[in-house]
Design a protein around this motif. Structure first.
Motif, PDB file in Angstrom:
ATOM      1  N   PHE A  21       0.581  -1.372   0.342  1.00  0.00           N
ATOM      2  CA  PHE A  21       0.648  -0.299   0.082  1.00  0.00           C
ATOM      3  C   PHE A  21       0.588   1.543  -0.241  1.00  0.00           C
ATOM      4  CE2 PHE A  21      -3.206  -2.384   2.295  1.00  0.00           C
ATOM      5  CZ  PHE A  21      -4.129  -2.445   1.131  1.00  0.00           C
ATOM      6  N   VAL A  30       2.322  -5.469   3.317  1.00  0.00           N
ATOM      7  CA  VAL A  30       1.095  -5.659   3.619  1.00  0.00           C
ATOM      8  C   VAL A  30       0.546  -7.441   3.235  1.00  0.00           C
ATOM      9  CG1 VAL A  30      -1.350  -6.064   4.448  1.00  0.00           C
ATOM     10  CG2 VAL A  30      -0.493  -3.253   4.176  1.00  0.00           C
ATOM     11  N   PRO A  49      -2.265 -12.228  14.034  1.00  0.00           N
ATOM     12  CA  PRO A  49      -2.104 -10.683  15.112  1.00  0.00           C
ATOM     13  C   PRO A  49      -3.277  -9.857  13.855  1.00  0.00           C
ATOM     14  CG  PRO A  49      -0.487 -11.810  14.264  1.00  0.00           C
ATOM     15  CD  PRO A  49      -0.958 -12.767  13.695  1.00  0.00           C
ATOM     16  N   ARG A  50      -3.184  -8.884  14.788  1.00  0.00           N
ATOM     17  CA  ARG A  50      -3.976  -7.194  13.985  1.00  0.00           C
ATOM     18  C   ARG A  50      -2.628  -6.780  12.681  1.00  0.00           C
ATOM     19  NH1 ARG A  50      -8.616  -5.649  14.988  1.00  0.00           N
ATOM     20  NH2 ARG A  50      -9.742  -6.366  17.253  1.00  0.00           N
ATOM     21  N   GLY A  51      -3.301  -6.464  11.822  1.00  0.00           N
ATOM     22  CA  GLY A  51      -2.285  -5.653  11.499  1.00  0.00           C
ATOM     23  C   GLY A  51      -2.076  -7.005  10.621  1.00  0.00           C
ATOM     24  N   SER A  52      -2.465  -8.362  10.069  1.00  0.00           N
ATOM     25  CA  SER A  52      -0.980  -8.984   9.574  1.00  0.00           C
ATOM     26  C   SER A  52      -2.260  -9.059   7.647  1.00  0.00           C
ATOM     27  CB  SER A  52      -1.258 -10.387  10.195  1.00  0.00           C
ATOM     28  OG  SER A  52      -2.765 -10.764  10.538  1.00  0.00           O
ATOM     29  N   GLY A  53      -2.891  -8.562   7.665  1.00  0.00           N
ATOM     30  CA  GLY A  53      -3.338  -8.850   6.362  1.00  0.00           C
ATOM     31  C   GLY A  53      -4.794  -9.664   6.052  1.00  0.00           C
ATOM     32  N   LYS A  54      -5.438 -10.093   7.440  1.00  0.00           N
ATOM     33  CA  LYS A  54      -6.220 -10.889   6.869  1.00  0.00           C
ATOM     34  C   LYS A  54      -7.301 -10.991   5.771  1.00  0.00           C
ATOM     35  CE  LYS A  54      -6.537 -11.303  11.264  1.00  0.00           C
ATOM     36  NZ  LYS A  54      -5.820 -10.386  11.652  1.00  0.00           N
ATOM     37  N   SER A  55      -7.969  -9.553   6.368  1.00  0.00           N
ATOM     38  CA  SER A  55      -8.724  -9.245   5.515  1.00  0.00           C
ATOM     39  C   SER A  55      -8.920  -8.403   4.251  1.00  0.00           C
ATOM     40  CB  SER A  55      -9.750  -7.907   5.849  1.00  0.00           C
ATOM     41  OG  SER A  55     -10.200  -7.519   7.165  1.00  0.00           O
ATOM     42  N   THR A  56      -7.243  -7.753   4.057  1.00  0.00           N
ATOM     43  CA  THR A  56      -6.799  -7.565   2.918  1.00  0.00           C
ATOM     44  C   THR A  56      -6.347  -8.839   1.924  1.00  0.00           C
ATOM     45  OG1 THR A  56      -5.486  -5.771   3.767  1.00  0.00           O
ATOM     46  CG2 THR A  56      -4.484  -6.532   1.210  1.00  0.00           C
ATOM     47  N   GLU A 170     -14.914 -12.189   9.239  1.00  0.00           N
ATOM     48  CA  GLU A 170     -15.521 -11.649  10.911  1.00  0.00           C
ATOM     49  C   GLU A 170     -16.851 -11.286  10.628  1.00  0.00           C
ATOM     50  OE1 GLU A 170     -13.196  -9.368  13.528  1.00  0.00           O
ATOM     51  OE2 GLU A 170     -11.384  -9.092  11.692  1.00  0.00           O
ATOM     52  N   HIS A 203     -11.112 -13.755  14.433  1.00  0.00           N
ATOM     53  CA  HIS A 203      -9.433 -13.453  15.450  1.00  0.00           C
ATOM     54  C   HIS A 203      -9.668 -14.421  16.312  1.00  0.00           C
ATOM     55  CE1 HIS A 203      -9.535  -8.115  14.201  1.00  0.00           C
ATOM     56  NE2 HIS A 203      -9.086  -9.144  14.696  1.00  0.00           N
ATOM     57  N   HIS A 221       3.068  -7.565   9.833  1.00  0.00           N
ATOM     58  CA  HIS A 221       4.240  -6.582   9.771  1.00  0.00           C
ATOM     59  C   HIS A 221       5.249  -7.322   8.742  1.00  0.00           C
ATOM     60  CE1 HIS A 221       1.357  -3.575  10.841  1.00  0.00           C
ATOM     61  NE2 HIS A 221       1.041  -4.584  11.595  1.00  0.00           N
TER      62      HIS A 221
HETATM   63  N1  LIG Z   1      -6.006   1.121   1.551  1.00  0.00           N
HETATM   64  C1  LIG Z   1      -5.315   0.901   2.505  1.00  0.00           C
HETATM   65  N2  LIG Z   1      -4.239   1.735   2.556  1.00  0.00           N
HETATM   66  C2  LIG Z   1      -2.688   1.895   3.038  1.00  0.00           C
HETATM   67  N3  LIG Z   1      -2.608   0.469   4.340  1.00  0.00           N
HETATM   68  C3  LIG Z   1      -3.645  -0.039   4.634  1.00  0.00           C
HETATM   69  C4  LIG Z   1      -4.823  -0.144   3.621  1.00  0.00           C
HETATM   70  N4  LIG Z   1      -6.076  -0.961   3.697  1.00  0.00           N
HETATM   71  C5  LIG Z   1      -5.273  -1.591   5.389  1.00  0.00           C
HETATM   72  N5  LIG Z   1      -4.270  -1.190   5.566  1.00  0.00           N
HETATM   73  C6  LIG Z   1      -2.995  -1.901   6.090  1.00  0.00           C
HETATM   74  O1  LIG Z   1      -2.814  -2.560   5.883  1.00  0.00           O
HETATM   75  C7  LIG Z   1      -2.680  -3.822   7.323  1.00  0.00           C
HETATM   76  C8  LIG Z   1      -3.264  -5.197   7.031  1.00  0.00           C
HETATM   77  O2  LIG Z   1      -4.547  -4.365   7.835  1.00  0.00           O
HETATM   78  P1  LIG Z   1      -6.243  -5.471   8.030  1.00  0.00           P
HETATM   79  O3  LIG Z   1      -7.070  -4.427   7.742  1.00  0.00           O
HETATM   80  O4  LIG Z   1      -5.366  -6.563   6.367  1.00  0.00           O
HETATM   81  O5  LIG Z   1      -5.085  -6.718   8.971  1.00  0.00           O
HETATM   82  P2  LIG Z   1      -5.919  -7.598   9.320  1.00  0.00           P
HETATM   83  O6  LIG Z   1      -5.267  -8.573   9.833  1.00  0.00           O
HETATM   84  O7  LIG Z   1      -6.842  -8.438   8.705  1.00  0.00           O
HETATM   85  O8  LIG Z   1      -6.179  -6.495  10.925  1.00  0.00           O
HETATM   86  P3  LIG Z   1      -6.958  -6.608  12.357  1.00  0.00           P
HETATM   87  O9  LIG Z   1      -7.007  -7.874  13.032  1.00  0.00           O
HETATM   88  O10 LIG Z   1      -7.165  -5.698  12.818  1.00  0.00           O
HETATM   89  O11 LIG Z   1      -8.971  -6.760  11.648  1.00  0.00           O
HETATM   90  C9  LIG Z   1      -2.823  -2.634   8.457  1.00  0.00           C
HETATM   91  O12 LIG Z   1      -1.926  -2.132   9.111  1.00  0.00           O
HETATM   92  C10 LIG Z   1      -3.437  -1.870   7.502  1.00  0.00           C
HETATM   93  O13 LIG Z   1      -3.217  -0.573   8.342  1.00  0.00           O
END
Ligand SMILES: Nc1ncnc2c1ncn2[C@@H]1O[C@H](COP(=O)(O)OP(=O)(O)OP(=O)(O)O)[C@@H](O)[C@H]1O
Length: 267
Positions: A21, A30, A49-56, A170, A203, A221
């Motif tokens: 990103f 990510v 963990p939070r921010g590991s990019g699961k939703s992405t 989720e 989660h 990360h």
């Molecule tokens: N459009 C975007 N632009 C910049 N950074 C982004 C964007 N979308 C997500 N991120 C970053 O990508 C990383 C992963 O986000 P993501 O939501 O995929 O993680 P996650 O594992 O699903 O998080 P959580 O457990 O908190 O739901 C985060 O650090 C988030 O800030």
């Protein structure tokens, strides 16, 4: 992976998927080099963990985001083609229903958009409402339902066009623990009945172990695959299975993997 699943066809194949990103100079990686397969009728959960990019990652699989590199194929097709042919359904954390449409009208919307005749799809919609236990509530509006019931409507709507694949991000996280447990049991029953392939972001270790055939743990990360865990608890899962020793042992292993995958703290 259990031997039965390994005999199934590969339905989704991820090869070296990366997501960066941001613009030049301020880039954040990510997801890095994500490679795995999902088999037909398999239930795969993404944990981390939070921010590991699961939703992405789920959004990339569902063609809501594009990977920076690497590729995803669904039976040799790009997610875009699969989405345009409506071969997957999506359920998100919020049910996102149309407030002015009844339960039945929400569920039949995808068929209506395709221009089909109501008389042709009435039976399909009735069966879906029955599957998610909402027959008696079909004339209610979303605001007359609990959040758990609204989520059941969202699941039914995602199944309306009978897609082989379901992506779920989720979907139960906003629910109380009793409703969550109940919907997890119902989701497994739906999966058995409809033979869907499901990719599920969670989660909760216990939720993922209860539902899944395999669990993919991501690090944070950047999001890389830390470990892949097979859940050999059989097809028939009742709520009591959560108390069993294999369930507890596997949950503890996965919890450890998640801790190991957390990004080191920076001072
Ligand atoms: N459009 C975007 N632009 C910049 N950074 C982004 C964007 N979308 C997500 N991120 C970053 O990508 C990383 C992963 O986000 P993501 O939501 O995929 O993680 P996650 O594992 O699903 O998080 P959580 O457990 O908190 O739901 C985060 O650090 C988030 O800030």
């Amino acid at each position: 992976m259990n031997s039965e699943l390994s005999r199934q066809k590969v339905e989704i194949s991820l090869d070296g998927v990366c997501k960066v990103f941001g613009k030049r100079g301020r880039q954040v990686t990510v997801l890095q080099d994500i490679t795995f397969d999902v088999h037909q009728n398999e239930f795969v959960s993404l944990l981390g963990p939070r921010g590991s990019g699961k939703s992405t990652l789920l959004r990339i699989m569902a063609d809501l985001l594009q990977p920076s590199s690497g590729q995803i194929l669904m039976e040799k097709e790009h997610p875009r083609e699969v989405r345009l042919r409506r071969k997957f359904g999506i359920v998100l954390q919020q049910p996102s229903l149309f407030e002015w449409r009844t339960v039945q009208e929400n569920v039949e919307l995808p068929l209506e958009v395709l221009g089909q005749n109501r008389s042709d799809y009435r039976h399909t919609v009735d069966q879906l409402l029955e599957t998610v236990g909402l027959t008696k509530f079909k004339d209610y509006y979303p605001w007359q339902l609990s959040v758990g019931m609204q989520q059941r409507v969202a699941i039914a709507r995602a199944l309306t066009l009978d897609p082989p694949i379901l992506f779920m991000d989720e979907p139960f996280s906003a629910l109380d623990v009793f409703t969550k447990d109940k919907l997890q049991v119902e989701l497994l029953a739906i999966k058995t009945k409809t033979k869907k392939t499901i990719v599920f972001v969670s989660h909760s270790v216990s939720e993922a172990v209860f539902l899944s055939d395999r669990i993919i743990v991501l690090t944070a990360h950047p999001g890389r695959i830390h470990s892949i865990h097979c859940v050999d608890l059989g097809e028939e899962r009742t709520a009591q299975i959560r108390e069993s020793e294999p369930f507890q042992t596997l949950s503890a292993d996965i919890q450890t993997s998640i801790y190991q995958g957390q990004a080191p703290k920076t001072e």
